[in-house]
Design a protein around this motif. Structure first.
Motif, PDB file in Angstrom:
ATOM      1  N   HIS A  82       0.830  -1.203   0.000  1.00  0.00           N
ATOM      2  CA  HIS A  82       0.000   0.000   0.000  1.00  0.00           C
ATOM      3  C   HIS A  82       0.872   1.265   0.000  1.00  0.00           C
ATOM      4  O   HIS A  82       0.559   2.243  -0.686  1.00  0.00           O
ATOM      5  CB  HIS A  82      -0.916  -0.004   1.223  1.00  0.00           C
ATOM      6  N   LEU A  83       1.975   1.220   0.755  1.00  0.00           N
ATOM      7  CA  LEU A  83       2.912   2.348   0.804  1.00  0.00           C
ATOM      8  C   LEU A  83       4.135   2.012  -0.045  1.00  0.00           C
ATOM      9  O   LEU A  83       5.271   2.031   0.418  1.00  0.00           O
ATOM     10  CB  LEU A  83       3.307   2.630   2.253  1.00  0.00           C
ATOM     11  N   ASP A  84       3.887   1.732  -1.305  1.00  0.00           N
ATOM     12  CA  ASP A  84       4.933   1.202  -2.174  1.00  0.00           C
ATOM     13  C   ASP A  84       6.025   2.197  -2.519  1.00  0.00           C
ATOM     14  O   ASP A  84       7.060   1.816  -3.076  1.00  0.00           O
ATOM     15  CB  ASP A  84       4.309   0.655  -3.464  1.00  0.00           C
ATOM     16  N   LYS A  85       5.853   3.474  -2.192  1.00  0.00           N
ATOM     17  CA  LYS A  85       6.866   4.483  -2.500  1.00  0.00           C
ATOM     18  C   LYS A  85       7.750   4.804  -1.295  1.00  0.00           C
ATOM     19  O   LYS A  85       8.543   5.749  -1.353  1.00  0.00           O
ATOM     20  CB  LYS A  85       6.195   5.768  -2.995  1.00  0.00           C
ATOM     21  N   CYS A  86       7.623   4.026  -0.226  1.00  0.00           N
ATOM     22  CA  CYS A  86       8.260   4.414   1.037  1.00  0.00           C
ATOM     23  C   CYS A  86       9.394   3.503   1.472  1.00  0.00           C
ATOM     24  O   CYS A  86       9.942   3.677   2.565  1.00  0.00           O
ATOM     25  CB  CYS A  86       7.202   4.487   2.141  1.00  0.00           C
TER      26      CYS A  86
ATOM     27  N   VAL B 123       2.501   9.830   4.255  1.00  0.00           N
ATOM     28  CA  VAL B 123       1.347  10.651   4.648  1.00  0.00           C
ATOM     29  C   VAL B 123       0.525  11.017   3.425  1.00  0.00           C
ATOM     30  O   VAL B 123      -0.707  10.939   3.430  1.00  0.00           O
ATOM     31  CB  VAL B 123       1.825  11.919   5.397  1.00  0.00           C
ATOM     32  N   ARG B 124       1.201  11.407   2.343  1.00  0.00           N
ATOM     33  CA  ARG B 124       0.484  11.760   1.119  1.00  0.00           C
ATOM     34  C   ARG B 124      -0.239  10.551   0.529  1.00  0.00           C
ATOM     35  O   ARG B 124      -1.376  10.664   0.057  1.00  0.00           O
ATOM     36  CB  ARG B 124       1.447  12.362   0.094  1.00  0.00           C
ATOM     37  N   GLN B 125       0.416   9.390   0.568  1.00  0.00           N
ATOM     38  CA  GLN B 125      -0.215   8.193   0.014  1.00  0.00           C
ATOM     39  C   GLN B 125      -1.462   7.790   0.806  1.00  0.00           C
ATOM     40  O   GLN B 125      -2.476   7.410   0.225  1.00  0.00           O
ATOM     41  CB  GLN B 125       0.785   7.034  -0.006  1.00  0.00           C
ATOM     42  N   THR B 126      -1.382   7.838   2.126  1.00  0.00           N
ATOM     43  CA  THR B 126      -2.552   7.487   2.935  1.00  0.00           C
ATOM     44  C   THR B 126      -3.657   8.522   2.771  1.00  0.00           C
ATOM     45  O   THR B 126      -4.841   8.189   2.763  1.00  0.00           O
ATOM     46  CB  THR B 126      -2.166   7.370   4.418  1.00  0.00           C
ATOM     47  N   ARG B 127      -3.268   9.766   2.596  1.00  0.00           N
ATOM     48  CA  ARG B 127      -4.272  10.828   2.413  1.00  0.00           C
ATOM     49  C   ARG B 127      -4.988  10.671   1.077  1.00  0.00           C
ATOM     50  O   ARG B 127      -6.199  10.870   0.980  1.00  0.00           O
ATOM     51  CB  ARG B 127      -3.595  12.193   2.492  1.00  0.00           C
TER      52      ARG B 127
ATOM     53  N   TYR C 243      -6.915   4.956   5.164  1.00  0.00           N
ATOM     54  CA  TYR C 243      -6.086   4.849   6.357  1.00  0.00           C
ATOM     55  C   TYR C 243      -5.533   6.221   6.724  1.00  0.00           C
ATOM     56  O   TYR C 243      -5.590   7.173   5.958  1.00  0.00           O
ATOM     57  CB  TYR C 243      -4.937   3.864   6.121  1.00  0.00           C
ATOM     58  N   ARG C 244      -4.996   6.268   7.921  1.00  0.00           N
ATOM     59  CA  ARG C 244      -4.359   7.487   8.394  1.00  0.00           C
ATOM     60  C   ARG C 244      -2.964   7.150   8.913  1.00  0.00           C
ATOM     61  O   ARG C 244      -2.692   6.010   9.283  1.00  0.00           O
ATOM     62  CB  ARG C 244      -5.194   8.136   9.508  1.00  0.00           C
TER      63      ARG C 244
ATOM     64  N   PRO D 199      11.554  12.595   4.693  1.00  0.00           N
ATOM     65  CA  PRO D 199      10.856  12.710   3.404  1.00  0.00           C
ATOM     66  C   PRO D 199      10.031  11.481   3.043  1.00  0.00           C
ATOM     67  O   PRO D 199       8.940  11.597   2.488  1.00  0.00           O
ATOM     68  CB  PRO D 199      11.993  12.938   2.408  1.00  0.00           C
ATOM     69  N   LEU D 200      10.522  10.276   3.372  1.00  0.00           N
ATOM     70  CA  LEU D 200       9.744   9.072   3.086  1.00  0.00           C
ATOM     71  C   LEU D 200       8.512   8.996   3.974  1.00  0.00           C
ATOM     72  O   LEU D 200       7.457   8.519   3.542  1.00  0.00           O
ATOM     73  CB  LEU D 200      10.614   7.831   3.268  1.00  0.00           C
TER      74      LEU D 200
END
Length: 237
Positions: free
Chosen positions: A93-97, A131-135, A140-141, A125-126
């Motif tokens: 889900h947070l594949d950019k992190c 935060v941006r991805q969950t938003r 999710y938060r 930064p990650l």
């Protein structure tokens, strides 16, 4: 005037302190500032630049270093994650992190329901990216937590299984018999009762030596029988 007279006059002017024309021109010439040699001036300039850069880096807030967050559901009235959610689900889900399995700890309540996940990011930064991805997903938060909260949280790391529905009169030997053929850690087992209909449900926590051992036990023993009761199994992340 003879040459002897001219020489005598020059000697007289020097002795009396009267400057000659050449000395007067040197005295009133514009002063030239003294310069360092090329090497020296370069060292001074480089040293000043280095000092400036050090001061700038000292006062500038650094974005390097670890950051920690709590990941949970944004559904109103509850903060639980799905019971079947895996660490890999959160990582995808947070594949950019750039998260790994060791960077994720599932947070269970006393009944071993997942209420969230504690995450460790390799940089601020990650964390902001997460935060941006969950938003964007709105499911999710993510909020920042301390390193101590992450470090103190126990991680089962896929090496523990929750046995649900074990008979209340089952002995440790009965549970071992049910688990025969799997590489589990020997008793004592952690056991407790969970509210159920019509009777409370006995739940037993069993630890295994590796993730592979726990996965094999789940595959071979889930929905098997302990005494006369069917037992369901859930791997704890």
């Amino acid at each position: 005037m003879s040459r002897l007279a001219v020489a005598a006059l020059r000697r007289a002017s020097v002795a009396s302190g009267v400057p000659s024309s050449s000395s007067r021109s040197a005295a009133f010439a514009p002063s030239v500032p003294r310069l360092f040699s090329t090497d020296a001036s370069g060292e001074v300039a480089d040293g000043a630049a280095a000092q400036g850069s050090q001061d700038e880096s000292f006062f500038k807030p650094s974005e390097e270093g670890l950051a920690y967050g709590r990941f949970y559901s944004s559904i109103p009235g509850g903060s639980r994650l799905g019971k079947s959610m895996l660490k890999t689900d959160i990582i995808h889900h947070l594949d950019k992190c750039e998260l790994s399995l060791d960077d994720v700890k599932i947070d269970y309540n006393r009944g071993y329901y997942p209420v969230g996940a504690l995450l460790r990011f390799s940089s601020v930064p990650l964390f902001n990216t997460a935060v941006r991805q969950t938003r964007d997903g709105r499911m999710y938060r993510l909020e920042m937590v301390s390193r101590e909260e992450f470090d103190l949280k126990q991680s089962y790391d896929g090496k523990a299984i929750l046995l649900q529905g074990v008979p209340r009169n089952a002995l440790p030997e009965d549970i071992e018999r049910f688990l025969s053929g799997t590489n589990f850690e020997p008793p004592p087992f952690q056991s407790f009762l969970r509210p159920g209909v019509p009777d409370p449900i006995r739940v037993v926590l069993v630890k295994f030596r590796s993730r592979t051992d726990a996965a094999n036990a789940f595959i071979t023993k889930n929905r098997g029988f302990c005494l006369t009761n069917p037992v369901s199994m859930r791997v704890l992340q």
